[in-house]
Design an enzyme around this catalytic site. Structure first.
Site, PDB file in Angstrom:
ATOM      1  N   HIS A  45      -6.080  -6.594  -0.974  1.00 37.25           N
ATOM      2  CA  HIS A  45      -4.993  -5.654  -0.730  1.00 37.25           C
ATOM      3  C   HIS A  45      -3.872  -6.277   0.112  1.00 37.25           C
ATOM      4  O   HIS A  45      -2.705  -6.037  -0.120  1.00 37.25           O
ATOM      5  CB  HIS A  45      -5.574  -4.442   0.000  1.00 37.25           C
ATOM      6  CG  HIS A  45      -4.693  -3.244   0.036  1.00 37.25           C
ATOM      7  ND1 HIS A  45      -4.322  -2.530  -1.081  1.00 37.25           N
ATOM      8  CD2 HIS A  45      -4.116  -2.596   1.092  1.00 37.25           C
ATOM      9  CE1 HIS A  45      -3.563  -1.508  -0.735  1.00 37.25           C
ATOM     10  NE2 HIS A  45      -3.410  -1.529   0.582  1.00 37.25           N
TER      11      HIS A  45
ATOM     12  N   ASP B  88      -8.378  -6.439  -5.004  1.00 33.24           N
ATOM     13  CA  ASP B  88      -8.115  -5.153  -4.352  1.00 33.24           C
ATOM     14  C   ASP B  88      -8.824  -4.037  -5.110  1.00 33.24           C
ATOM     15  O   ASP B  88      -8.775  -3.984  -6.341  1.00 33.24           O
ATOM     16  CB  ASP B  88      -6.603  -4.901  -4.340  1.00 33.24           C
ATOM     17  CG  ASP B  88      -6.222  -3.665  -3.539  1.00 33.24           C
ATOM     18  OD1 ASP B  88      -7.076  -3.120  -2.818  1.00 33.24           O
ATOM     19  OD2 ASP B  88      -5.052  -3.253  -3.627  1.00 33.24           O
TER      20      ASP B  88
ATOM     21  N   SER C 137       0.813  -1.207   0.000  1.00 30.82           N
ATOM     22  CA  SER C 137       0.000   0.000   0.000  1.00 30.82           C
ATOM     23  C   SER C 137       0.856   1.271   0.000  1.00 30.82           C
ATOM     24  O   SER C 137       1.762   1.410  -0.821  1.00 30.82           O
ATOM     25  CB  SER C 137      -0.960  -0.044   1.192  1.00 30.82           C
ATOM     26  OG  SER C 137      -1.973   0.911   1.056  1.00 30.82           O
TER      27      SER C 137
END
Length: 440
Positions: A419, A359, A158
């Site tokens: 994610h 994601d 991320s």
């Protein structure tokens, strides 16, 4: 220099311990941790697990960087994703310690057990983040000399990927200037916020193609995304961050609260359903930092783990400055770092991008868009290549991922993952680690 809270514990005597699982079996063979004062009033916490592999002196060292900014690597990455023990302190079958020594760093300062004396010392952008990390890495490799000659990789997730890119560029400069002695072998950018606008502009098409938006919803999401584009184009980055938060609200309202981290997961009752009366940073915090600080993890870190570590200052609470960290970086959120990735590739650094199929916040379509627009000379040949399927070793003929590699660039598409890839597809993530670090 060791940070406050360590007292009489020296670097040489830092707690090297055996961790026992609840079944009495030994956990990681060896670990250590400590603080580094990266600036006056800024104290960064790190936690190292030595590899469990039989040839542990030969396997690579991997540094894991969490996202947010404000998500704790030593907490979430460690106990929820790749560390040797899960949040219930049970051994994790897919721990990365099987294939590497793993260094977790609570980064930027103020994250997790890292802390600052005042909020004025918090970082404002990835340049400050990278500068702080150079101080920590110089300290680490100077004191852990056994790692100076093993391959060193930075893996990230991320916003951690955005920071990892900037850190990697500064690291190769520091190595060249002989300020840091290590064998930097590459950086891996997982579901990374490298080009925020490419993510934002593809949210609508992605949700529409997965039947999570209808025509009307797509039109609303597209219109909101265009406002973000305009703000970025005019250099209004704080405004762009505010509009990004608004766009996420539009998506939630049109999808009945889709989970931004895995579109097939249901959000709990605490899903943000309304934006009334809340500032945009507060809303973003709820969506993107609070999921990394769940109640059970918070209890673990501020309870048993704090007692085990014994060096956390009394006035420091794990995650206590997370919101301040997030807010301090507000002007940096929507700035891209694609140019940094280009510089890394041009410098010959091994760069890997990996992304989860499910994601949303960093959807694969957006990742492919910024990758396709790299100026690195090899990108044209990379784009022309066909990918290779990876089979599930436990289910013959079942594809779990695709990948392709050209020169010093690789891309992994991880199927049935959101994610947090190591949480969703642990075995696949561990195999990818071995492939990226050239162990298979």
């Amino acid at each position: 220099m060791e940070g406050p809270g360590i007292g009489s514990v020296s670097v040489a005597a830092l707690l090297l311990v055996l961790v026992a699982g609840s079944d009495g079996m030994a956990g990681p063979a060896k670990e250590s941790w400590g603080y580094v004062d990266v600036r006056q009033g800024a104290h960064m916490f790190w936690w190292l697990y030595y590899s469990e592999a039989a040839n542990s002196s030969e396997v690579p060292l991997v540094m894991w960087l969490q996202g947010g900014p404000g998500g704790s690597s030593c907490g979430f990455g460690n106990f929820e994703e790749i560390g040797p023990l899960d949040r219930n302190l049970k051994p994790r079958e897919t721990t990365w310690v099987k294939a590497a020594s793993v260094l977790f760093v609570d980064n930027p300062v103020g994250t997790g057990f890292s802390y600052t004396d005042t909020e004025d010392s918090l970082t404002k952008d990835v340049a400050m983040v990278a500068a702080d990390m150079m101080v920590l890495l110089k300290h680490f490799f100077s004191n852990k000399t056994e790692f100076q000659t093993v391959p060193f990789y930075i893996f990230s997730e991320s916003y951690g990927g955005k920071m990892a890119a900037a850190i990697s560029l500064e690291l190769i400069k520091a190595i060249g200037a002989r300020q840091i002695k290590c064998k930097f072998a590459g950086v891996a950018l997982g579901d990374s916020w490298i080009s925020p606008l490419d993510s934002v502009l593809t949210w609508g098409p992605y949700l529409y193609s997965t039947s999570l938006l209808d025509d009307s919803g797509l039109a609303e999401v597209t219109a909101a995304a265009e406002q973000v584009r305009t703000a970025v184009a005019t250099g209004q980055y704080v405004k762009a961050t505010e509009l990004w938060s608004y766009l996420e609200g539009v998506i939630e309202q049109n999808t009945d609260g889709v989970n931004f981290y895995n579109i097939l997961d249901q959000n709990g009752d605490d899903t943000v359903k309304s934006t009334k009366g809340q500032g945009f940073l507060s809303l973003l915090m709820q969506r993107h930092i609070q999921p990394l600080h769940g109640e059970s993890l918070d209890q673990l870190m501020n309870g048993e783990i704090r007692e085990k570590l014994k060096i956390i200052p009394e006035n420091v609470t794990w995650g206590g400055q997370a919101q301040a960290v997030f807010s301090s970086m507000a002007g940096d959120f929507m700035k891209p770092v694609v140019d940094i990735v280009d510089k890394l590739l041009d410098a010959g650094v091994n760069v890997t991008v990996y992304n989860g199929q499910l994601d949303l916040i960093v959807d694969t379509i957006g990742q492919q868009n910024w990758v396709r627009n790299l100026t690195w000379p090899g990108i044209r040949d990379f784009t022309k290549m066909k990918w290779t399927a990876l089979d599930d070793p436990e289910s013959q003929g079942q594809t779990v991922a695709f990948y392709k590699t050209y020169k010093n660039f690789a891309f992994y598409w991880i199927l049935k993952a959101g994610h947090m890839i190591p949480s969703d597809q642990g075995q696949t993530a561990l195999r990818m680690l071995r492939m990226v670090t050239q162990q298979e």
